[in-house]
Design a protein around this motif. Sequence first.
Motif, PDB file in Angstrom:
ATOM      1  N   LEU A 390       1.397   7.718   8.301  1.00  0.00           N
ATOM      2  CA  LEU A 390       0.866   7.341   6.999  1.00  0.00           C
ATOM      3  C   LEU A 390       1.923   7.533   5.908  1.00  0.00           C
ATOM      4  O   LEU A 390       2.754   8.437   5.990  1.00  0.00           O
ATOM      5  N   THR A 391       1.863   6.691   4.925  1.00  0.00           N
ATOM      6  CA  THR A 391       2.767   6.798   3.781  1.00  0.00           C
ATOM      7  C   THR A 391       1.968   7.073   2.515  1.00  0.00           C
ATOM      8  O   THR A 391       0.757   6.868   2.472  1.00  0.00           O
ATOM      9  N   ASP A 392       2.640   7.552   1.474  1.00  0.00           N
ATOM     10  CA  ASP A 392       1.951   7.909   0.238  1.00  0.00           C
ATOM     11  C   ASP A 392       2.253   6.896  -0.864  1.00  0.00           C
ATOM     12  O   ASP A 392       2.944   5.896  -0.649  1.00  0.00           O
ATOM     13  N   TRP A 393       1.737   7.174  -2.039  1.00  0.00           N
ATOM     14  CA  TRP A 393       1.849   6.240  -3.159  1.00  0.00           C
ATOM     15  C   TRP A 393       3.306   5.982  -3.531  1.00  0.00           C
ATOM     16  O   TRP A 393       3.682   4.882  -3.922  1.00  0.00           O
ATOM     17  N   TYR A 394       4.161   6.991  -3.399  1.00  0.00           N
ATOM     18  CA  TYR A 394       5.566   6.845  -3.787  1.00  0.00           C
ATOM     19  C   TYR A 394       6.483   6.642  -2.582  1.00  0.00           C
ATOM     20  O   TYR A 394       7.672   6.946  -2.641  1.00  0.00           O
ATOM     21  N   SER A 395       5.931   6.111  -1.483  1.00  0.00           N
ATOM     22  CA  SER A 395       6.744   5.772  -0.315  1.00  0.00           C
ATOM     23  C   SER A 395       7.217   4.335  -0.401  1.00  0.00           C
ATOM     24  O   SER A 395       6.550   3.477  -0.991  1.00  0.00           O
ATOM     25  N   ALA A 490      -6.920  -4.808   5.836  1.00  0.00           N
ATOM     26  CA  ALA A 490      -5.995  -3.799   5.321  1.00  0.00           C
ATOM     27  C   ALA A 490      -5.381  -3.011   6.472  1.00  0.00           C
ATOM     28  O   ALA A 490      -6.103  -2.448   7.302  1.00  0.00           O
ATOM     29  N   ALA A 491      -4.058  -2.974   6.514  1.00  0.00           N
ATOM     30  CA  ALA A 491      -3.383  -2.214   7.566  1.00  0.00           C
ATOM     31  C   ALA A 491      -3.499  -0.714   7.327  1.00  0.00           C
ATOM     32  O   ALA A 491      -3.473   0.074   8.271  1.00  0.00           O
ATOM     33  N   ARG A 492      -3.653  -0.318   6.074  1.00  0.00           N
ATOM     34  CA  ARG A 492      -3.731   1.104   5.752  1.00  0.00           C
ATOM     35  C   ARG A 492      -4.488   1.287   4.449  1.00  0.00           C
ATOM     36  O   ARG A 492      -4.723   0.336   3.705  1.00  0.00           O
ATOM     37  N   VAL A 493      -4.885   2.507   4.193  1.00  0.00           N
ATOM     38  CA  VAL A 493      -5.450   2.844   2.894  1.00  0.00           C
ATOM     39  C   VAL A 493      -4.317   2.824   1.877  1.00  0.00           C
ATOM     40  O   VAL A 493      -3.228   3.338   2.132  1.00  0.00           O
ATOM     41  N   GLY A 494      -4.552   2.237   0.716  1.00  0.00           N
ATOM     42  CA  GLY A 494      -3.486   2.174  -0.278  1.00  0.00           C
ATOM     43  C   GLY A 494      -3.996   1.617  -1.585  1.00  0.00           C
ATOM     44  O   GLY A 494      -5.179   1.313  -1.748  1.00  0.00           O
ATOM     45  N   GLY A 495      -3.077   1.480  -2.530  1.00  0.00           N
ATOM     46  CA  GLY A 495      -3.439   0.953  -3.838  1.00  0.00           C
ATOM     47  C   GLY A 495      -3.774   2.050  -4.822  1.00  0.00           C
ATOM     48  O   GLY A 495      -4.191   3.147  -4.455  1.00  0.00           O
ATOM     49  N   TRP A 496      -3.549   1.744  -6.095  1.00  0.00           N
ATOM     50  CA  TRP A 496      -3.858   2.710  -7.147  1.00  0.00           C
ATOM     51  C   TRP A 496      -5.346   3.041  -7.138  1.00  0.00           C
ATOM     52  O   TRP A 496      -5.738   4.195  -7.256  1.00  0.00           O
ATOM     53  N   ILE A 497      -6.184   2.005  -7.004  1.00  0.00           N
ATOM     54  CA  ILE A 497      -7.606   2.215  -6.782  1.00  0.00           C
ATOM     55  C   ILE A 497      -7.885   1.804  -5.344  1.00  0.00           C
ATOM     56  O   ILE A 497      -7.780   0.628  -4.987  1.00  0.00           O
ATOM     57  N   VAL A 498      -8.207   2.764  -4.519  1.00  0.00           N
ATOM     58  CA  VAL A 498      -8.380   2.524  -3.087  1.00  0.00           C
ATOM     59  C   VAL A 498      -9.560   1.589  -2.858  1.00  0.00           C
ATOM     60  O   VAL A 498     -10.646   1.779  -3.416  1.00  0.00           O
ATOM     61  N   GLN A 499      -9.332   0.578  -2.028  1.00  0.00           N
ATOM     62  CA  GLN A 499     -10.371  -0.415  -1.737  1.00  0.00           C
ATOM     63  C   GLN A 499     -10.908  -0.300  -0.308  1.00  0.00           C
ATOM     64  O   GLN A 499     -11.744  -1.092   0.097  1.00  0.00           O
ATOM     65  N   GLU A 500     -10.463   0.694   0.441  1.00  0.00           N
ATOM     66  CA  GLU A 500     -10.786   0.756   1.867  1.00  0.00           C
ATOM     67  C   GLU A 500     -11.734   1.888   2.236  1.00  0.00           C
ATOM     68  O   GLU A 500     -11.943   2.156   3.421  1.00  0.00           O
ATOM     69  N   THR A 501     -12.333   2.578   1.270  1.00  0.00           N
ATOM     70  CA  THR A 501     -13.183   3.716   1.610  1.00  0.00           C
ATOM     71  C   THR A 501     -14.625   3.495   1.155  1.00  0.00           C
ATOM     72  O   THR A 501     -14.893   2.811   0.158  1.00  0.00           O
ATOM     73  N   HIS A 576      -3.617   9.053   0.320  1.00  0.00           N
ATOM     74  CA  HIS A 576      -4.295   8.329  -0.750  1.00  0.00           C
ATOM     75  C   HIS A 576      -5.716   8.837  -0.994  1.00  0.00           C
ATOM     76  O   HIS A 576      -6.404   8.327  -1.881  1.00  0.00           O
ATOM     77  N   LEU A 577      -6.160   9.813  -0.203  1.00  0.00           N
ATOM     78  CA  LEU A 577      -7.555  10.247  -0.266  1.00  0.00           C
ATOM     79  C   LEU A 577      -7.659  11.755  -0.455  1.00  0.00           C
ATOM     80  O   LEU A 577      -6.814  12.506   0.028  1.00  0.00           O
ATOM     81  N   GLY A 578      -8.701  12.187  -1.130  1.00  0.00           N
ATOM     82  CA  GLY A 578      -9.013  13.605  -1.218  1.00  0.00           C
ATOM     83  C   GLY A 578      -8.171  14.380  -2.200  1.00  0.00           C
ATOM     84  O   GLY A 578      -8.659  15.281  -2.879  1.00  0.00           O
ATOM     85  N   GLY A 579      -6.891  14.074  -2.296  1.00  0.00           N
ATOM     86  CA  GLY A 579      -5.981  14.712  -3.230  1.00  0.00           C
ATOM     87  C   GLY A 579      -4.772  13.821  -3.393  1.00  0.00           C
ATOM     88  O   GLY A 579      -4.063  13.549  -2.424  1.00  0.00           O
ATOM     89  N   ARG A 580      -4.520  13.355  -4.590  1.00  0.00           N
ATOM     90  CA  ARG A 580      -3.415  12.425  -4.878  1.00  0.00           C
ATOM     91  C   ARG A 580      -3.275  12.334  -6.389  1.00  0.00           C
ATOM     92  O   ARG A 580      -4.021  13.006  -7.130  1.00  0.00           O
ATOM     93  N   GLU A 581      -2.348  11.531  -6.867  1.00  0.00           N
ATOM     94  CA  GLU A 581      -2.247  11.348  -8.310  1.00  0.00           C
ATOM     95  C   GLU A 581      -3.580  10.859  -8.843  1.00  0.00           C
ATOM     96  O   GLU A 581      -4.180   9.935  -8.295  1.00  0.00           O
ATOM     97  N   THR A 582      -4.044  11.472  -9.901  1.00  0.00           N
ATOM     98  CA  THR A 582      -5.338  11.288 -10.585  1.00  0.00           C
ATOM     99  C   THR A 582      -6.472  12.062  -9.928  1.00  0.00           C
ATOM    100  O   THR A 582      -7.573  12.102 -10.479  1.00  0.00           O
ATOM    101  N   LEU A 583      -6.248  12.731  -8.777  1.00  0.00           N
ATOM    102  CA  LEU A 583      -7.353  13.405  -8.087  1.00  0.00           C
ATOM    103  C   LEU A 583      -6.877  14.707  -7.461  1.00  0.00           C
ATOM    104  O   LEU A 583      -6.067  14.703  -6.538  1.00  0.00           O
ATOM    105  N   ASP A 584      -7.386  15.835  -7.961  1.00  0.00           N
ATOM    106  CA  ASP A 584      -7.109  17.124  -7.338  1.00  0.00           C
ATOM    107  C   ASP A 584      -8.045  17.345  -6.157  1.00  0.00           C
ATOM    108  O   ASP A 584      -9.154  16.806  -6.099  1.00  0.00           O
ATOM    109  N   ARG A 585      -7.599  18.162  -5.218  1.00  0.00           N
ATOM    110  CA  ARG A 585      -8.495  18.575  -4.138  1.00  0.00           C
ATOM    111  C   ARG A 585      -9.567  19.526  -4.677  1.00  0.00           C
ATOM    112  O   ARG A 585      -9.379  20.171  -5.708  1.00  0.00           O
ATOM    113  N   THR A 586     -10.651  19.639  -3.957  1.00  0.00           N
ATOM    114  CA  THR A 586     -11.717  20.561  -4.349  1.00  0.00           C
ATOM    115  C   THR A 586     -11.766  21.785  -3.451  1.00  0.00           C
ATOM    116  O   THR A 586     -12.462  22.751  -3.769  1.00  0.00           O
TER     117      THR A 586
END
Length: 946
Positions: A390-395, A490-501, A576-586
């Motif tokens: 998996l890759t991240d937003w800045y990959s 979609a090959a992977r989860v991605g995008g600034w606003i995730v569309q795959e969840t 891209h899920l659970g904790g990423r830019e704009t979203l802290d983990r809980t």
Amino acid sequence: MTLPASMTTTEAAPALAARSPEELLGQLTTAEKIAMLHQHSPGVERLGIAQFHTGTEGAHGVAWLGKATVFPQPVGLAATWDEDLLRRVGEAVAVEVRAKKAQDSSVSLNVWAPVVNPLRHPLWGRNEEGFSEDPVLTGKLASAFCRGLRGNHPEVWHTVPTLKHFLGYNNEVDRNVSSTQLRARVLHEYELPAYSTPIAEGGVGAVMLSYNLVNGMPAHASDLVAKHLRQWPGGEDLTIVTDAGAPTSLYAAEKYFPDAPAAYAAALLAGVDNFTDDGADSAPSISHLEKALERGLISLDDVDASVLRLLRLRAATGEFFGGAGPYPADPAAGDTHRLLAREAAAKSVVLLANSAPASSGEAPKVGPLLPLPEEPGQLAVIGALGSRVLTDWYSGTPEYAISLADGLGALYPGVSAVEGHDVVALRSIRTGRYVGTAGENHSLAANSATAGREQLFELQDWGGGEVTLRSKANGLLLAAGNDGYLYPNAARVGGWIVQETFRLHRGSDGGVRLQHIGTGKWVHVEAHTGSARLVAGAIEVADTFTLRVQENGLEAAARAAAEAATAVVVVGNDPHLGGRETLDRTTLELSQRDQELVRVVREANPNTVLVIISSYPYALGDLANVPAILWSSHAGQELGHGLAAVMSGAAEPYGRLPQTWFAKDCDLPGILDFDIISAGATYQYSTAEPLYSMGHGLGYAPVEYGAMEVSDTGERGIEVSLTVRNAGTRNTEELVQIYAAAPDHRFEFPRRLLVGYSRVPVAAGEQRRVIVSIARDRLATFSVTALRMLTEPGEYFFLAGRSAGDLRLTASLLVDGAGSPDRQSGAEVRAEHFDAAEGLELVPETHLVGTAVAVSAGCLRAVAVYRNWAAAPAGRGTVSVARSDGGRVAFERAGAAGTWLPWVQLEVPAGCNGEVGFELPSCSDTKTDIRLVISGNVVVSAFRLG
């Protein structure tokens, strides 16, 4: 990657060859100058100046520009503690940025990396982007990365690195409206060193500001740049850029300024040189700056200063000198970078635990489970992250990707992979039909009476109620299309606003409703066509589905584990899920599904290796009893080769944790509490027993420590020497770590402070003497009386070992020096320079300058303690009130047994602003402590007693 055979450094005209930035500045019109202040500045054709924009992302490889070498995430690179490796990775990124520039002249040579915000809180959504919870280690690794990005030519920079994000940024919740509270000690000891270290080494050309406010003032408009960044060597020429959209936030979200021109003017005057706002559309920013100039909020001199810094940044890369630069293309760079990515992936792996498995009735394995034997028998790799990279937003986009199953499969025969998902079918209760799709260009529809392959989906539970659905027919994820229908494309989860969840809402009847998380809309089956469409509204608009489990993932995992000689269970996160830019983990915990997967595998096979691939630390609870545990960040294209090399023993475990893995959520302070001293946060001040300490990481060879000595060498600083002996049969490289403590320190010194480290190769059976040099100022704390970093005299303990929690040797040293002066009667004391405080908030003294103190929201009063007065003040006193809506200010003296004695009380009326005088009652105290108590809505900036 394949690199072009040649490259140039500029598209500018040859006529520029003899022109300096200063000469170019003198030939620009006012309109041309203002246009350069936006991220996307137009070219100036008459002067041969090309179009330009700041910012190419390059945190761990070139991002967003197509295929590039993808290295481990920064937190993974930091786990190597290897400055030379970081330098080489930075150099590779610079080479590839130059290559992209040669292919596309619009690519910027200003690289927006690295992130140097210390990893203060492990729930921060952007944990993956930082290096370490220790600011000095962060600064050293950042310095090395920047040296690679900058290049080694004395005049021409390969690329221009940009440090992110100044200052006090470590939360995503309310990130552009929250105020980071940084008292003087935390600011100077914890925040600033991560920036000052790389800047002082000369490898930094720019700094990006942070979204948040600091002590109530927006970081983009505060006096922090002028007071700190600009004062450091090389700081005057640093280009200051805004984060994306931050200028608008100044007046829209933060509402700190009445309108855009006022906000832009304040930012420019505070040190901002380049505005990242409105994407590539520079017109709004130009308009705001023109209006600010017309109103007299800024001058042309202010504009010139920023434009000159921008021109110097561009000139540093050779842009204005034409011809080929000193960085020619290397046709072999692609192969070199692939090997470097493999080296980095392997060196970033941390062996967290390694013991013999529990006996299962047969003869137990002798010794630890890892490394695997040459003939390990059947290996089962279980878990989705074992088969995917998996890759991240800045990959960037890797040219290839090697999963752990691939890596182990290249070394051993008989490697099987099971992802452990449930395979499900969804039947609409209303229509009686199963949803499915014929391919990625066909939308999801409920039109089949049976559940065939086109109606089956792999259900991946990522925790926090988020799931993905991957079509068994084509292997792609279900995602929302722009038309509101769902497609498996979609090959992977991605995008600034995730569309795959999606979120599954289970009813009391066992049926489920599906909510698309990115839009908040519900899955509704349309009449007649049966198409599954996303519709807004309450839950009642959603169709209810029967969820049929066609294949049970946990049962498949258990079978695979039981049939294998060794089971390798792989868990972690999608970046891209659970904790990423704009979203802290809980929470620190793994998802419940991952926890159950590990338990199922461990129960089926005691020879279980747990591999965690993640962007951040986890609390493992009883899962920490798995015999062998490894951690890797999302390590890029060579992830699988790197992990397999360590697991097989081809590579010695090299990585050490750059941050603490805490055992429980309750061990953490609130994510918005930045005062690590009072909150007891990070390895420096926390008293919690961690799961794995800062610096933890095992090797395959036992290393013994002994004969420690510490000495003061005068100008060379402090030297710690000790012996290490490899008592095993394998060669190893030991990371010797030195920490300091000072229990009797005048101020509250960290419980543990990393002051030095050294990596030492030690052959099997070899004993070596190790010397670690420590700069005396590494022991410095910020003196709230001397108002500077100062090494206090006294006894310091130096502790040596393998981590902050495994310190086997101790030696002490008496350090002399003048130390902090006592507080003096008659001297002004800034209210912000307290020793301790409760219920207090740091706030702006004036709109744009200074820091004062007030009562924190929700508290009845603010209390600030000022210790170590040479004598009780006498005579007249004053208190400086920045503003007041009415309240009370009191001063109290320390009494016996922790009590406080009333001394002075002042009523401060609404509208008061300025100095309020009073007489001090006489007292016979000699040395004393004094505290300031504020009630009501009073803001105090300073006081003078005596």
